[in-house]
Design a protein around this motif. Sequence first.
Motif, mmCIF file in Angstrom:
data_model
loop_
_atom_site.group_PDB
_atom_site.id
_atom_site.type_symbol
_atom_site.label_atom_id
_atom_site.label_comp_id
_atom_site.label_asym_id
_atom_site.label_seq_id
_atom_site.Cartn_x
_atom_site.Cartn_y
_atom_site.Cartn_z
ATOM 1 N N CYS B 39 16.053 11.022 43.747
ATOM 2 C CA CYS B 39 16.865 10.100 45.052
ATOM 3 C C CYS B 39 16.901 8.548 44.499
ATOM 4 C CB CYS B 39 16.396 10.310 46.212
ATOM 5 S SG CYS B 39 14.540 9.518 46.317
ATOM 6 N N THR B 42 12.714 6.397 46.915
ATOM 7 C CA THR B 42 11.224 6.559 47.318
ATOM 8 C C THR B 42 11.040 7.801 48.274
ATOM 9 O OG1 THR B 42 11.295 4.138 47.596
ATOM 10 C CG2 THR B 42 9.211 5.192 47.633
ATOM 11 N N SER B 43 12.185 8.681 48.138
ATOM 12 C CA SER B 43 12.019 9.650 49.223
ATOM 13 C C SER B 43 11.542 11.033 48.656
ATOM 14 C CB SER B 43 13.581 9.911 49.745
ATOM 15 O OG SER B 43 13.937 8.688 50.650
ATOM 16 N N GLY B 45 10.457 12.159 45.377
ATOM 17 C CA GLY B 45 9.108 12.342 44.810
ATOM 18 C C GLY B 45 9.418 12.975 43.477
ATOM 19 N N THR B 48 7.507 11.198 40.575
ATOM 20 C CA THR B 48 6.058 10.965 40.700
ATOM 21 C C THR B 48 5.237 11.242 39.453
ATOM 22 O OG1 THR B 48 6.188 11.918 42.987
ATOM 23 C CG2 THR B 48 4.090 11.912 42.063
ATOM 24 N N SER B 55 -1.197 9.579 42.799
ATOM 25 C CA SER B 55 0.237 9.930 42.431
ATOM 26 C C SER B 55 1.027 8.581 43.320
ATOM 27 C CB SER B 55 0.539 11.071 43.402
ATOM 28 O OG SER B 55 0.031 10.737 44.979
ATOM 29 N N LYS B 57 5.192 6.877 43.311
ATOM 30 C CA LYS B 57 6.450 7.016 42.961
ATOM 31 C C LYS B 57 7.056 5.851 42.024
ATOM 32 C CE LYS B 57 7.600 9.911 47.029
ATOM 33 N NZ LYS B 57 8.069 10.083 48.385
ATOM 34 N N ALA B 109 2.037 15.327 41.754
ATOM 35 C CA ALA B 109 1.624 15.116 43.259
ATOM 36 C C ALA B 109 0.600 15.992 43.544
ATOM 37 C CB ALA B 109 2.970 15.323 44.438
ATOM 38 N N VAL B 127 1.194 19.461 54.116
ATOM 39 C CA VAL B 127 1.172 17.958 54.458
ATOM 40 C C VAL B 127 1.288 17.186 53.304
ATOM 41 C CG1 VAL B 127 -0.110 16.291 55.810
ATOM 42 C CG2 VAL B 127 0.234 18.684 56.917
ATOM 43 N N GLY B 128 0.056 17.374 52.521
ATOM 44 C CA GLY B 128 0.086 16.701 51.078
ATOM 45 C C GLY B 128 1.258 16.530 50.412
ATOM 46 N N GLU B 130 4.569 16.136 51.538
ATOM 47 C CA GLU B 130 5.469 15.802 52.489
ATOM 48 C C GLU B 130 6.474 14.638 51.520
ATOM 49 O OE1 GLU B 130 4.050 13.155 55.731
ATOM 50 O OE2 GLU B 130 2.447 12.672 54.574
ATOM 51 N N GLY B 131 6.096 14.169 50.472
ATOM 52 C CA GLY B 131 6.776 13.102 49.851
ATOM 53 C C GLY B 131 7.334 13.576 48.669
ATOM 54 N N ASN B 132 7.464 15.117 48.513
ATOM 55 C CA ASN B 132 8.115 15.820 47.533
ATOM 56 C C ASN B 132 8.912 16.873 47.921
ATOM 57 O OD1 ASN B 132 5.485 14.801 46.238
ATOM 58 N ND2 ASN B 132 6.438 14.985 44.162
#
Lengths: 273, 157
Positions: B39, B42-43, B45, B48, B55, B57, B109, B127-128, B130-132
């Motif tokens: 992207c 920063t959305s 991942g 990473t 980790s 970005k 990640a 949850v861990g 969530e950034g990928n």
Amino acid sequence: MIPASFDYVRAGSVDEAIGLLSEHGEDAKLLAGGHSLLPLMKLRLAQPAMLIDIGRLRELSYVKEEKEYVAVGALTRHHDIAQSPVALASAPVLAHVAGQIGDPQVRHRGTIGGSISHGDPASDLPAVLLALGGTLVVQGPNGRREIDAKDFFLSFFEVALTPEEVLVEVRVPRSSGQWGFEKLTKRAQDWAIVGAVAVKTSDGVGVGLINMGPVPLRASAVEAAVTSGAKAIDAAQLAGEGTDPAADFNGSVAYRQHVAKVLVRRALEKVGV
Amino acid sequence: MKVDMTVNGTPESHDVAARTLLVDYLRDAVGLTGTNIGCDTTSCGACTVLLNGESVKSCTVLAAQAAGDDITTIEGMAHEDGTLHPVQAAFQECHGLQCGYCTPGMVMAITSLLKENPEPTEEDVRVGLEGNLCRCTGYHNIVASALVASRSPEMHR
């Protein structure tokens, strides 16, 4: 996407950073973790001529317990606040919210000072600071001064720092009591469409609102209602008072004001109101 | 400006513009194209990498900010003899990818996640991560890969 050209310099101390800011004025921007500034620069919404990187100033990364407050160094990363035993014990709402910002990668880079001095009304930490009644310690050419959180956020993305000042410490009153934090997002990592935080403080209950106006807000009408004995469901009806949220693709003004009431009620219920 | 850092254990030194992003430094200056740009905001991942073991970005870090640091990319994960890192091996075993675009970022990640939380629950993994973002798999086999990797003896040494 690549930012516009700039000069990059790493400051070796806070004093050096202040000296560079004094020299270059509004052409220069401080760079901490870069997770607010760099995205803006990549979109060319910000084009500073100089970046002063203070990200390595480890002396500004700490969470310390003082007699009446918890002191957090401005360059403490969200990840470190979320894990800090001091924060978890004496400012648990701060630790929790720091652990909810963005995603793990963002929390590995983003700092509390960067987030707060960015002044984005949609970010989470300013509302926590307002609800807790926090204080910002800033340093400039003439030494340090303290600014009440309620006086720090002036307008959209504008805060009370002068161009040559550096935010060095964030102080929040110790509060191991109950708290509630509610954030509506469409995707886990997103900014809050609306958010609310409620905290039991020595003065009563503090309530902060996220993304409900051009600046982070304190829900004063709700707080006053709670002080005079209103129940959560009734006090929360006042959550829209004094707010001026934007309308965008996530929702209208009326939608945000409705959601604020729902989230404030939930947050108040968590603090036993 | 001259930017020096260690990438996958190898010292690197390249003359780049101050505005060079870490991901572009890795791909264009170092020549390691395993780190993808998705992207670029920063959305997602996809970019990473590990910065001093954590980790980040790499589309949202300046190369200059990482000067002097240790970077690990997907190319630095397998052992020298070609044996896959346990997280990579778990992706193979669990069919944790389809198109593969998000995979390098997912592997990095998860490696960071398992370092911080060596025995995660399924919820911890979801949850861990969530950034990928992954647009193929529905995440099911990616989460399974992370859990299988967490049980690898090599991850607990």
